[in-house]
Design an enzyme around this catalytic site. Structure first.
Site, mmCIF file in Angstrom:
data_model
loop_
_atom_site.group_PDB
_atom_site.id
_atom_site.type_symbol
_atom_site.label_atom_id
_atom_site.label_comp_id
_atom_site.label_asym_id
_atom_site.label_seq_id
_atom_site.Cartn_x
_atom_site.Cartn_y
_atom_site.Cartn_z
ATOM 1 C CG ASP A 32 80.517 -8.144 19.225
ATOM 2 O OD1 ASP A 32 80.939 -8.157 18.166
ATOM 3 O OD2 ASP A 32 79.131 -8.490 19.292
ATOM 4 C CD GLU B 206 80.747 -15.552 8.448
ATOM 5 O OE1 GLU B 206 79.402 -15.932 8.299
ATOM 6 O OE2 GLU B 206 80.797 -15.029 9.740
ATOM 7 C CG HIS C 127 77.269 -9.922 9.381
ATOM 8 N ND1 HIS C 127 76.002 -10.310 9.386
ATOM 9 C CD2 HIS C 127 78.028 -10.893 9.864
ATOM 10 C CE1 HIS C 127 75.774 -11.366 9.766
ATOM 11 N NE2 HIS C 127 76.890 -11.793 10.101
ATOM 12 C CE LYS D 97 77.835 -13.327 5.966
ATOM 13 N NZ LYS D 97 77.469 -13.632 7.087
ATOM 14 C CG HIS E 205 82.350 -10.643 15.850
ATOM 15 N ND1 HIS E 205 81.171 -10.324 15.984
ATOM 16 C CD2 HIS E 205 82.153 -11.452 14.902
ATOM 17 C CE1 HIS E 205 80.227 -10.947 15.311
ATOM 18 N NE2 HIS E 205 81.137 -11.717 14.699
ATOM 19 N NE ARG E 206 79.582 -9.423 12.505
ATOM 20 C CZ ARG E 206 78.406 -9.361 12.777
ATOM 21 N NH1 ARG E 206 77.562 -8.261 12.713
ATOM 22 N NH2 ARG E 206 77.756 -10.409 12.856
ATOM 23 C CG ASP F 228 81.248 -11.012 8.141
ATOM 24 O OD1 ASP F 228 80.989 -12.295 8.537
ATOM 25 O OD2 ASP F 228 81.343 -10.091 8.968
#
Length: 239
Positions: A228, A108, A48, A110, A6-7, A35
């Site tokens: 994460d 993702e 993000h 945005k 995640h990220r 993101d």
């Protein structure tokens, strides 16, 4: 069950930076989630928040800043002084990093506030040019955005993100051709996972950080978890 960073590797590194993405690759993650935003001058960048003050030395909205203005900011020291000098990455830089790997990339989009006109077309143009389409999941909380991507590119794998229970999400996904759903962890039970799989719809959960939750997801037959802490869960589940 696949494990996506995640990220990048957000537990230990400044999220959505190249050092975080590289750490997720090194940890053995099956994919990376990130993101994507559009700068004022049309560059696809990875961070993000719409407003950058939480993760950088600056402040303001991505949509109001040029890439050069964003590039001048420090996106690492907020996490730890040893990451001072980390810059905002572009989508191209992440594609460069992943090019010689087999990792999947979950982008993702945005598309809430602010609005990025044309971001879907720009993303598809970039992904096609880099020959990455088969390795991308396009997800968004703005389901109009992922539906648009699917309409523009029928071969694209798109997934609605959601954080409240959806009634029969497998039927909802079929309405715009989504090949996956991305519910918040805790919003699915085995009957939903099974019904999705009967329709060839993958179930990818976010954000799963505890070993017990990852094991529960595995027991449900979930296709992937987004975490994460990829190294910690890879070690716990695959040791």
């Amino acid at each position: 069950m696949k494990i996506f960073g995640h990220r990048g590797y957000a537990l230990r590194y400044p999220e959505n930076t190249l050092v975080s993405f590289q750490a997720a690759v090194d940890a053995g993650a099956d994919g990376i989630e990130t993101d994507v935003h559009l700068t004022r001058d049309g560059v696809l960048v990875l961070t993000h928040d719409e407003e950058i003050s939480r993760v950088s030395s600056g402040h303001g909205l991505c949509k109001d800043m040029t890439y050069e203005e964003l590039l001048a900011l420090d996106f690492g020291s907020w996490k730890d002084p040893r990451f001072t000098g980390e810059r905002i990455p572009t989508l191209d830089q992440l594609l460069d990093l992943l090019e010689d790997t087999s990792l999947i990339l979950n982008l993702e989009v945005k598309m809430g506030f602010p609005y990025y006109p044309g971001i879907e077309e720009k993303l598809l143009e970039k992904i096609r040019a880099r020959n990455f389409l088969s390795r991308i999941i396009f997800s968004s909380f703005n389901h109009y955005s992922v539906a648009k991507i699917k309409a523009l590119e029928p071969a694209a794998l798109v997934a609605p993100l959601y954080m409240e229970a959806l009634y029969e999400p497998y039927h909802y996904a079929e309405t715009f051709g989504a090949g996956a759903i991305h519910p918040q962890a805790g919003l699915v039970e085995k009957s939903i996972v099974d019904a999705c799989h009967e329709k060839n719809i993958a179930v990818n959960l976010w954000t799963v950080n505890r070993t017990e939750d990852a094991l529960k997801a595995q027991d449900l037959g979930v296709d992937a978890i987004i975490t994460d802490c990829p190294l910690e869960l890879i070690t716990a589940l695959r040791s």
